[in-house]
Design an enzyme around this catalytic site. Sequence first.
Site, mmCIF file in Angstrom:
data_model
loop_
_atom_site.group_PDB
_atom_site.id
_atom_site.type_symbol
_atom_site.label_atom_id
_atom_site.label_comp_id
_atom_site.label_asym_id
_atom_site.label_seq_id
_atom_site.Cartn_x
_atom_site.Cartn_y
_atom_site.Cartn_z
ATOM 1 C CG HIS A 1 21.816 -110.960 -25.263
ATOM 2 N ND1 HIS A 1 21.053 -110.388 -26.251
ATOM 3 C CD2 HIS A 1 21.138 -110.739 -24.109
ATOM 4 C CE1 HIS A 1 19.969 -109.853 -25.719
ATOM 5 N NE2 HIS A 1 19.988 -110.050 -24.410
ATOM 6 N NE ARG B 1 17.688 -108.490 -13.075
ATOM 7 C CZ ARG B 1 17.017 -109.489 -13.646
ATOM 8 N NH1 ARG B 1 17.461 -110.726 -13.548
ATOM 9 N NH2 ARG B 1 15.916 -109.237 -14.311
ATOM 10 C CD GLU C 1 21.003 -107.550 -21.585
ATOM 11 O OE1 GLU C 1 20.288 -107.025 -20.705
ATOM 12 O OE2 GLU C 1 20.528 -108.172 -22.563
ATOM 13 C CG ASN D 1 18.499 -103.385 -12.009
ATOM 14 O OD1 ASN D 1 17.781 -102.996 -12.908
ATOM 15 N ND2 ASN D 1 18.710 -104.661 -11.763
ATOM 16 C CG HIS E 1 28.170 -122.956 -15.959
ATOM 17 N ND1 HIS E 1 27.547 -124.098 -15.507
ATOM 18 C CD2 HIS E 1 28.622 -123.247 -17.205
ATOM 19 C CE1 HIS E 1 27.646 -125.043 -16.437
ATOM 20 N NE2 HIS E 1 28.290 -124.543 -17.480
ATOM 21 C CD GLU F 1 31.731 -125.991 -18.396
ATOM 22 O OE1 GLU F 1 32.141 -127.125 -18.729
ATOM 23 O OE2 GLU F 1 30.536 -125.647 -18.517
#
Length: 173
Positions: A25, A29, A92, A96, A119, A165
């Site tokens: 993966h 964030r 993923e 936070n 990207h 993209e």
Amino acid sequence: MSFKGEHHPGVQTPTAESAGFRFNHTMLRVKDPETSLAFYTRVFGMVVLRRLDFEEMQFSLYFLARLGEGDAVPDETGERTVWTFSQTGLLELTHNWSTEDQPDFAYHDGNAEPQGFGHICFSVPDLEAAEAWFDENGVEFVKRSDQGKMKDVAFVKDVDGYWIEVVQADRMA
């Protein structure tokens, strides 16, 4: 399969020690998981395979995939966790906690100075139809497929400003 990869300066022959290694993966964030999950599930048709919460460190991980018709995802949580970490090409999203409550909070997208991460990429069956779908959903374009020097490649932004993209594989030859 006889293809062993292209050869370029610096490329080395894989060793036996790396046999069985798989790319699993890429992590991004996100400020607000609700808006990011809405974007990736609605616009790109992904599903959340697994959410992991880490209360002591105050963050959550969401693992998303674009499933194929033959994919048999286990229902049982433990088995699904193992299955998730044995796949390739997952996204993923890391949240936070409390960043969604900070009005001016933003992550660096990697494309502004200083540049770094660039990207992620999705392949679509019909680039023009995908661009129309993005328009219907208010997705921000960085570049449409008929603009600039790189034709047949589009770039859009997700809700956190990360670039995506978008290509049609048979146009890349």
